[in-house]
Write a protein that holds these residues in place. Structure first.
Motif, short mmCIF file in Angstrom:
data_model
loop_
_atom_site.label_atom_id
_atom_site.label_comp_id
_atom_site.label_asym_id
_atom_site.label_seq_id
_atom_site.Cartn_x
_atom_site.Cartn_y
_atom_site.Cartn_z
N LYS A 1 1.24 -0.89 -0.13
CA LYS A 1 -0.27 0.23 0.06
C LYS A 1 0.93 0.97 -0.52
N ASP B 1 2.04 1.59 -3.24
CA ASP B 1 1.11 2.51 -3.95
C ASP B 1 0.73 3.79 -4.18
N HIS C 1 3.87 1.52 -8.60
CA HIS C 1 3.15 0.39 -8.46
C HIS C 1 3.53 -0.98 -8.93
N ALA D 1 4.27 -2.61 -5.77
CA ALA D 1 3.62 -2.56 -5.20
C ALA D 1 2.79 -4.19 -5.75
N ASN E 1 -6.67 -5.22 -3.53
CA ASN E 1 -5.82 -3.46 -3.58
C ASN E 1 -5.02 -4.10 -4.98
N LYS E 2 -4.66 -5.45 -4.71
CA LYS E 2 -3.82 -5.63 -6.34
C LYS E 2 -4.66 -5.67 -7.36
N THR F 1 -4.35 -1.42 -8.04
CA THR F 1 -2.55 -1.66 -8.67
C THR F 1 -2.90 -1.46 -10.63
N ASP G 1 -4.61 0.70 -12.24
CA ASP G 1 -3.62 2.23 -12.39
C ASP G 1 -2.45 1.87 -13.15
#
Length: 559
Positions: A150, A153, A158, A161, A181-182, A185, A188
């Motif tokens: 995190k 990130d 990224h 991460a 959360n992956k 990422t 993004d």
């Protein structure tokens, strides 16, 4: 009670405490404190007892008292820091955790919680450093790998991460937040297909994870799979009716596919979503009807970006046609241009709210007027600037009469969240230089573009000439064509009826709709779209083909 007796009593109290005989321990500790009110250990143990009883306030006060003494234990300092962290007293918590580590040496819990506190303070690099130090003490904590990811990130690192999310998932394959959360990422990184897989994993583990449903919808939208995206927004809303971002995302998807009726209905959720802009002028009644507006004083105020103000300024004339006395509140750099082109009072900020009958944010007007795809109002009036002012710029810029003069914008405000998605590296524009003289009409430049500009003097940068949008409009007026990504320059040129080429990303901003090369908002705008995600070369190639086609047509003999 002498020191020896006090020491024995403390040892007995601690024994009772460790044995969960809190009543006996408390009795002994209170006896000690009557004699020695500032006894560090007695206050510490009593703090733990009150904490176990649920009296967090008294517990905190006793910990503060204990830790005010030089001989306080590192454990007391750690628990004080933990309490301060829970109370959002982050600066104090940092001090307590650091003192605990100084007394006891580095230990995992204090270092980990220090990192967490740094995170709350927005000191992400410091948080990351502490978490990485924690990794030297414990390589089997999946939550630690997750927290490192995190931080990376947040620092826009990224790719790094992803590795730490993977490590967390290796240790704990059912860690829902790591899958989620992956996915964020990967989103993004514009790896939308991969993001879908990870959102699905999170949803399989937690079917009621509304945010996962909603953000999967966003990934689907960016793949232009709009029907699926809409169903995912609906699922998120069904699970969590107050997840306002889902309504907002759904409104943008509906507008993109041309469903203006339903899209405008949901567009008001822009004021309730996360990180929403501030709603202004709450003291004035909002305009909710177009009936009986004759001689009513209405304040229309700008929201979002410069391009939005320009695009939707066409609704000002519609209010005036209904008899309203309109005051239009705009950004400072647009005030002069708008005042010269609209038949109403244009201001930057109002200080007299009591003079208005109604107020309305600018982008609420399309819904109020019932705008549909086929009823988008024409630009009225077309923005104009004085001929003599255009001639001034023609002379100042020494414009060519033999080559096409191209006004260009490759990026917008660097502070805008979506700027990266709409930005084109300046080097990719180089093929257009052989078709005309390039004039870069924008204030902001990314560092790589600045460097490229310095190495290519054939590209003329005009940012230093732009004091407001009147300057920009005058420059647009003397160009033969405008070529731009989705920036305010497109809206300005379109509102001036200037021939304009829009370079659109794969999943376009909603106003450019889907799979068409024209715009119902601006008749003079032609749209060139990416053929795949992030593929700006395909856009430049299309524009080159158009230039060559027009040059061939111009060279054909006239009958």
């Amino acid at each position: 009670m002498n020191d020896s007796e006090k020491k024995q009593s403390l040892a007995l109290a601690e024994h009772y405490f460790r044995s969960n005989n809190y009543q006996f321990a408390e009795h002994i500790l209170n006896t000690i404190i009557k004699i020695d009110p500032n006894n560090s250990k007695a206050n510490e143990l009593l703090a733990y007892i009150y904490g176990n009883k649920g009296d967090s306030n008294t517990s905190y006060q006793l910990l503060e008292k204990s830790c005010s003494k030089e001989d306080c234990s590192p454990e007391a300092l750690y628990y004080l820091g933990s309490a301060q962290l829970k109370l959002n007293l982050y600066e104090k918590a940092v001090g307590s955790f650091k003192q605990s580590i100084e007394k006891a040496g580095v230990f995992f819990e204090a270092l980990h919680d220090l990192a967490t506190t740094y995170g709350h303070l927005g000191q992400t690099q410091e948080a990351l450093s502490c978490y990485l130090d924690c990794l030297k003490l414990n390589q089997n904590s999946y939550e630690l790998y997750f927290n490192i990811a995190k931080c990376l990130d947040d620092l826009k690192r990224h790719l790094e991460a992803l590795n730490y999310y993977d490590r967390a998932l290796q240790l704990q394959p059912t860690f829902t937040l790591a899958w989620y959360n992956k996915a964020l990422t990967l989103y993004d990184l514009k790896r939308f297909e991969e993001a879908l897989f990870h959102y699905d994993k999170a949803i399989q583990l937690q079917p009621t994870f509304a945010e996962a449903w909603s953000n999967k919808g966003e990934a689907l939208k960016n793949l232009k799979r709009f029907d699926e995206a809409l169903s995912h927004y609906d699922q998120a809303i069904q699970i969590k009716p107050d997840l306002f971002d889902s309504y907002w995302n759904k409104s943008l998807a509906l507008l993109t596919i041309g469903n203006f009726r339903d899209g405008w209905d949901l567009y008001s959720y822009r004021w309730k979503r996360n990180n929403a802009d501030k709603y202004h002028h709450n003291n004035i009644k909002e305009l909710e009807s177009l009936d009986n507006l004759t001689n009513k004083n209405i304040l229309v105020w700008h929201e979002q970006g410069y391009g939005d103000t320009i695009q939707f300024s066409r609704y000002i004339s519609k209010l005036i046609d209904l008899g309203a006395n309109v005051t239009f509140e705009v950004q400072k750099s647009l005030q002069k241009l708008m005042q010269a082109n609209l038949s109403c009072n244009v201001i930057h900020k109002t200080s007299e709210e009591n003079i208005y009958d109604f107020q309305i944010p600018l982008l609420s007007l399309p819904k109020l007027f019932g705008t549909r795809l086929e009823t988008i109002p024409a630009i009225k009036p077309v923005i104009t600037v004085a001929t003599e002012d255009i001639k001034k710029w023609i002379d100042k810029l020494n414009l060519s009469k033999s080559k096409v003069n191209i006004g260009l914008a490759i990026s917008g405000n660097t502070n805008q969240q979506t700027n990266a998605e709409r930005s084109i590296p300046l080097e990719k524009i180089q093929p257009l230089c052989k078709h005309g003289n390039i004039f870069l009409i924008q204030n902001y430049l990314l560092s790589d573009d600045q460097k490229y500009l310095e190495e290519h003097p054939e590209i003329n940068y005009l940012g230093n000439y732009l004091s407001d949008f009147t300057d920009t409009a005058e420059i647009v007026g003397c160009m033969d064509i405008i070529i731009s990504t989705c920036t305010s320059l497109v809206h300005l040129a379109g509102s001036m009826n200037k021939k304009t080429f829009l370079m659109s990303r794969w999943a376009p901003d909603w106003r450019w709709l889907l799979d068409r090369d024209d715009s119902p908002w601006y008749p003079s705008v032609k749209i060139f779209r990416q053929q795949s995600i992030g593929n700006w070369d395909s856009v430049i190639n299309q524009i080159e083909v158009d230039f060559i086609k027009n040059q061939l047509q111009a060279s054909e003999p006239k009958n």
